[in-house]
Design a protein around this motif. Structure first.
Motif, PDB file in Angstrom:
ATOM      1  N   PRO A   1      81.612  54.801  57.968  1.00 46.88           N
ATOM      2  CA  PRO A   1      82.924  55.444  58.114  1.00 46.88           C
ATOM      3  C   PRO A   1      82.797  56.946  58.346  1.00 46.88           C
ATOM      4  CG  PRO A   1      82.500  54.935  55.807  1.00 46.88           C
ATOM      5  CD  PRO A   1      81.386  54.306  56.598  1.00 46.88           C
ATOM      6  N   VAL A   2      83.852  57.524  58.914  1.00 44.54           N
ATOM      7  CA  VAL A   2      83.925  58.970  59.091  1.00 44.54           C
ATOM      8  C   VAL A   2      83.989  59.607  57.701  1.00 44.54           C
ATOM      9  CG1 VAL A   2      85.361  60.858  59.965  1.00 44.54           C
ATOM     10  CG2 VAL A   2      85.128  58.750  61.284  1.00 44.54           C
ATOM     11  N   SER A   3      83.272  60.706  57.519  1.00 44.58           N
ATOM     12  CA  SER A   3      83.309  61.402  56.224  1.00 44.58           C
ATOM     13  C   SER A   3      84.104  62.701  56.361  1.00 44.58           C
ATOM     14  CB  SER A   3      81.889  61.710  55.741  1.00 44.58           C
ATOM     15  OG  SER A   3      81.218  62.554  56.653  1.00 44.58           O
ATOM     16  N   PHE A   4      84.867  63.008  55.312  1.00 44.59           N
ATOM     17  CA  PHE A   4      85.678  64.223  55.296  1.00 44.59           C
ATOM     18  C   PHE A   4      85.323  65.062  54.083  1.00 44.59           C
ATOM     19  CE2 PHE A   4      88.438  62.430  58.494  1.00 44.59           C
ATOM     20  CZ  PHE A   4      88.998  63.542  59.100  1.00 44.59           C
ATOM     21  N   GLY A   5      85.060  66.338  54.336  1.00 42.21           N
ATOM     22  CA  GLY A   5      84.843  67.282  53.256  1.00 42.21           C
ATOM     23  C   GLY A   5      86.143  67.932  52.849  1.00 42.21           C
ATOM     24  N   PRO A   6      86.134  68.730  51.767  1.00 37.12           N
ATOM     25  CA  PRO A   6      87.375  69.326  51.247  1.00 37.12           C
ATOM     26  C   PRO A   6      88.029  70.335  52.187  1.00 37.12           C
ATOM     27  CG  PRO A   6      85.449  70.194  50.100  1.00 37.12           C
ATOM     28  CD  PRO A   6      84.966  69.069  50.933  1.00 37.12           C
ATOM     29  N   THR A   7      87.278  70.870  53.145  1.00 37.83           N
ATOM     30  CA  THR A   7      87.865  71.864  54.064  1.00 37.83           C
ATOM     31  C   THR A   7      87.958  71.348  55.498  1.00 37.83           C
ATOM     32  OG1 THR A   7      85.686  72.861  54.498  1.00 37.83           O
ATOM     33  CG2 THR A   7      86.980  73.769  52.672  1.00 37.83           C
ATOM     34  N   ASP A   8      87.723  70.049  55.679  1.00 39.14           N
ATOM     35  CA  ASP A   8      87.717  69.515  57.042  1.00 39.14           C
ATOM     36  C   ASP A   8      89.118  69.368  57.638  1.00 39.14           C
ATOM     37  OD1 ASP A   8      85.013  69.438  57.136  1.00 39.14           O
ATOM     38  OD2 ASP A   8      84.810  67.293  56.786  1.00 39.14           O
ATOM     39  N   LEU A   9      90.121  69.131  56.788  1.00 43.74           N
ATOM     40  CA  LEU A   9      91.507  69.050  57.246  1.00 43.74           C
ATOM     41  C   LEU A   9      92.373  69.736  56.199  1.00 43.74           C
ATOM     42  CD1 LEU A   9      93.188  67.933  59.596  1.00 43.74           C
ATOM     43  CD2 LEU A   9      93.562  65.860  58.278  1.00 43.74           C
ATOM     44  N   VAL A  10      92.890  70.906  56.543  1.00 43.13           N
ATOM     45  CA  VAL A  10      93.591  71.724  55.552  1.00 43.13           C
ATOM     46  C   VAL A  10      94.983  72.105  56.054  1.00 43.13           C
ATOM     47  CG1 VAL A  10      91.491  72.673  54.548  1.00 43.13           C
ATOM     48  CG2 VAL A  10      92.559  73.832  56.487  1.00 43.13           C
TER      49      VAL A  10
ATOM     50  N   SER B   1      93.980  69.019  67.886  1.00 44.24           N
ATOM     51  CA  SER B   1      93.415  69.968  66.923  1.00 44.24           C
ATOM     52  C   SER B   1      94.260  70.138  65.672  1.00 44.24           C
ATOM     53  CB  SER B   1      93.223  71.332  67.588  1.00 44.24           C
ATOM     54  OG  SER B   1      94.475  71.880  67.964  1.00 44.24           O
ATOM     55  N   ALA B   2      95.514  69.671  65.694  1.00 43.39           N
ATOM     56  CA  ALA B   2      96.405  69.886  64.547  1.00 43.39           C
ATOM     57  C   ALA B   2      97.357  68.715  64.371  1.00 43.39           C
ATOM     58  CB  ALA B   2      97.190  71.183  64.717  1.00 43.39           C
ATOM     59  N   LEU B   3      97.671  68.435  63.122  1.00 43.14           N
ATOM     60  CA  LEU B   3      98.631  67.400  62.755  1.00 43.14           C
ATOM     61  C   LEU B   3      99.826  68.074  62.093  1.00 43.14           C
ATOM     62  CD1 LEU B   3      99.172  64.240  62.177  1.00 43.14           C
ATOM     63  CD2 LEU B   3      98.303  64.772  59.885  1.00 43.14           C
TER      64      LEU B   3
ATOM     65  N   TRP C   1      98.536  70.716  59.621  1.00 44.18           N
ATOM     66  CA  TRP C   1      97.195  70.497  59.091  1.00 44.18           C
ATOM     67  C   TRP C   1      96.198  70.656  60.239  1.00 44.18           C
ATOM     68  CZ3 TRP C   1      97.194  69.032  53.830  1.00 44.18           C
ATOM     69  CH2 TRP C   1      98.433  68.670  53.309  1.00 44.18           C
ATOM     70  N   ALA C   2      95.187  71.475  60.028  1.00 38.30           N
ATOM     71  CA  ALA C   2      94.231  71.752  61.104  1.00 38.30           C
ATOM     72  C   ALA C   2      92.823  71.398  60.665  1.00 38.30           C
ATOM     73  CB  ALA C   2      94.285  73.229  61.510  1.00 38.30           C
ATOM     74  N   PHE C   3      92.022  70.973  61.630  1.00 35.00           N
ATOM     75  CA  PHE C   3      90.615  70.694  61.361  1.00 35.00           C
ATOM     76  C   PHE C   3      89.883  72.028  61.137  1.00 35.00           C
ATOM     77  CE2 PHE C   3      91.894  66.888  63.702  1.00 35.00           C
ATOM     78  CZ  PHE C   3      91.373  65.903  62.883  1.00 35.00           C
ATOM     79  N   GLY C   4      89.186  72.126  60.023  1.00 36.60           N
ATOM     80  CA  GLY C   4      88.490  73.359  59.691  1.00 36.60           C
ATOM     81  C   GLY C   4      87.016  73.112  59.451  1.00 36.60           C
ATOM     82  N   GLY C   5      86.342  74.145  58.950  1.00 35.57           N
ATOM     83  CA  GLY C   5      84.916  74.038  58.654  1.00 35.57           C
ATOM     84  C   GLY C   5      84.122  73.687  59.898  1.00 35.57           C
ATOM     85  N   HIS C   6      83.188  72.762  59.734  1.00 36.07           N
ATOM     86  CA  HIS C   6      82.326  72.360  60.864  1.00 36.07           C
ATOM     87  C   HIS C   6      82.811  71.047  61.482  1.00 36.07           C
ATOM     88  CE1 HIS C   6      79.495  75.531  59.897  1.00 36.07           C
ATOM     89  NE2 HIS C   6      79.490  75.126  58.632  1.00 36.07           N
ATOM     90  N   ARG C   7      84.004  70.606  61.077  1.00 35.54           N
ATOM     91  CA  ARG C   7      84.519  69.334  61.570  1.00 35.54           C
ATOM     92  C   ARG C   7      84.880  69.420  63.053  1.00 35.54           C
ATOM     93  NH1 ARG C   7      84.318  64.431  61.379  1.00 35.54           N
ATOM     94  NH2 ARG C   7      84.504  64.401  59.112  1.00 35.54           N
ATOM     95  N   LYS C   8      84.327  68.500  63.849  1.00 39.86           N
ATOM     96  CA  LYS C   8      84.700  68.406  65.249  1.00 39.86           C
ATOM     97  C   LYS C   8      85.988  67.594  65.350  1.00 39.86           C
ATOM     98  CE  LYS C   8      79.998  68.552  67.158  1.00 39.86           C
ATOM     99  NZ  LYS C   8      78.979  67.799  67.898  1.00 39.86           N
ATOM    100  N   ILE C   9      86.776  67.888  66.360  1.00 42.33           N
ATOM    101  CA  ILE C   9      87.989  67.112  66.615  1.00 42.33           C
ATOM    102  C   ILE C   9      87.567  65.727  67.111  1.00 42.33           C
ATOM    103  CG2 ILE C   9      90.076  66.957  68.022  1.00 42.33           C
ATOM    104  CD1 ILE C   9      90.007  70.032  68.170  1.00 42.33           C
TER     105      ILE C   9
END
Length: 377
Positions: free
Chosen positions: A47-56, A354-356, A368-376
């Motif tokens: 599965p796709v993994s999400f970190g705490p700053t990947d979608l903020v 890039s944003a929800l 909500w935007a993808f942040g950190g090193h997360r690719k869209i």
């Protein structure tokens, strides 16, 4: 033939139809020997993994004084239109959070809104059974309000959903509580085609949502209180191309998959489902078990730009991010900092993915935007 004989034949016919419907359900279950998630797991996919700053949450759009019911992005990604119980449409600059237009509506009971492909006009509809078009470049009246540039009248029930035909500012499709969908010519204000209604292959209850395929704008799908979704070709209004069964409650929302060969649905039964347009088969069910007896309704859905993620808004304020390949929840925006405090009523993804944006009964919209090193994705 007497009235009693007619009633007996009617009851017998209903029993026969219900029996055949149950047989069809059993046949479909036998065909569903696997689903996408089962196959993906056999292939060892992760599965796709999400970190705490990947979608903020990076923006909170405040300005409505009533529940937010609907939102839509412009194709160039930086503007959002929202419709609220306060009887206003607000056009927002998503980058600055500033309001560019606040439109007081002739009828406060609005349920849906949409941006035109060129971003120069917005459409809305609701309990007045009319779809109203506003040109954002028009001069305001003496009270500072935009006047309606076109009123599309013809539905006999509330307008539940509207969407412009991709790349066409002159045509849009509406769905309604009168069990029909309508393709409109905005230039003339006339109905080009009516889908359903007196036709037997149409919906048998209120139509709640429509989604037009971006890869083939002649095809659109509708979801209804009759627990089905139906695929339509705008060139053949007399019958639905295909009817999709599986849900056990109102189908509140439908959305085409990015490739146009599949579409997703969300329902009062608490599930989302993925269907294949070409075969008519159900490919996947997305359902999260809840501890309590109350099953939250699905109110709105959106796919990421690749289709790997499915964003789902629920009536209890949760907003799940599903991995569509493995049918697993990888993130719940409802449990994060700055989450909404009430029902998620609508959501939508920007054109570049890039944003929800989520809208809620708490009167706010959040970006909500993808942040950190997360690719869209």
């Amino acid at each position: 033939m007497s009235v009693s004989e007619l009633k007996e034949r009617h009851v017998a016919a209903i029993e026969t139809v219900n029996s055949l419907r149950e047989q069809l359900k059993q046949k479909r279950r036998l065909l569903l020997d696997t689903d996408i998630a089962g196959y993906a797991r056999e292939q060892g996919r992760n599965p796709v993994s999400f970190g705490p700053t990947d979608l903020v949450c990076c923006r909170i759009l405040q300005g409505h004084t009533g529940k937010v019911y609907s939102l839509d992005w412009t194709p160039e990604k930086n503007k959002i239109v929202s419709a609220s119980q306060d009887g206003r449409l607000i056009v927002w600059n998503a980058l600055t959070s500033q309001k560019t237009h606040a439109i007081k509506l002739p009828c406060a009971w609005v349920m849906t809104c949409a941006f035109s492909p060129a971003g120069q006009s917005v459409a809305c509809g609701g309990l007045d059974s009319v779809c109203s078009i506003f040109n954002l470049n028009s001069p305001t009246d003496k009270d500072g309000n935009l006047t309606v540039s076109r009123m599309l009248s013809g539905h006999k029930g509330y307008v539940s959903s509207c969407q412009y035909v991709p790349d066409e500012d002159t045509h849009l499709i509406t769905s309604s509580g009168d069990k029909t969908c309508v393709l409109w010519d905005i230039t003339t204000g006339l109905r080009t085609s009516v889908f359903g209604g007196e036709f037997q292959s149409g919906h048998t209850a209120d139509v709640l949502s429509v989604s037009i395929s971006r890869s083939n704008s002649r095809m659109f799908v509708s979801g209804s209180c009759d627990s089905t979704a139906r695929l339509w070709d705008t060139r053949v209004a007399s019958r639905a191309v295909r009817t999709f069964h599986g849900h056990e409650g109102d189908v509140n929302t439908v959305k085409f998959f990015p490739d146009g060969n599949r579409f997703g649905t969300g329902s009062d039964d608490g599930t989302c489902r993925l269907f294949d347009v070409r075969t008519g088969h159900q490919l996947q069910v997305f359902y999260q078990q809840h501890g309590d007896d109350e099953i939250p309704h699905v109110t709105s859905i959106a796919f990421s730009i690749s289709g790997r993620l499915l964003f789902v808004g629920y009536s209890n304020g949760d907003c799940y991010v599903w991995d569509t390949l493995l049918a697993e929840v990888v993130l719940n925006l409802g449990s994060m900092h700055n989450s909404h405090e009430a029902r998620i009523s609508c959501l939508g993804l920007s054109a570049d993915g890039s944003a929800l944006c989520t809208g809620s009964w708490d009167t706010n919209l959040k970006i909500w935007a993808f942040g950190g090193h997360r690719k869209i994705i």
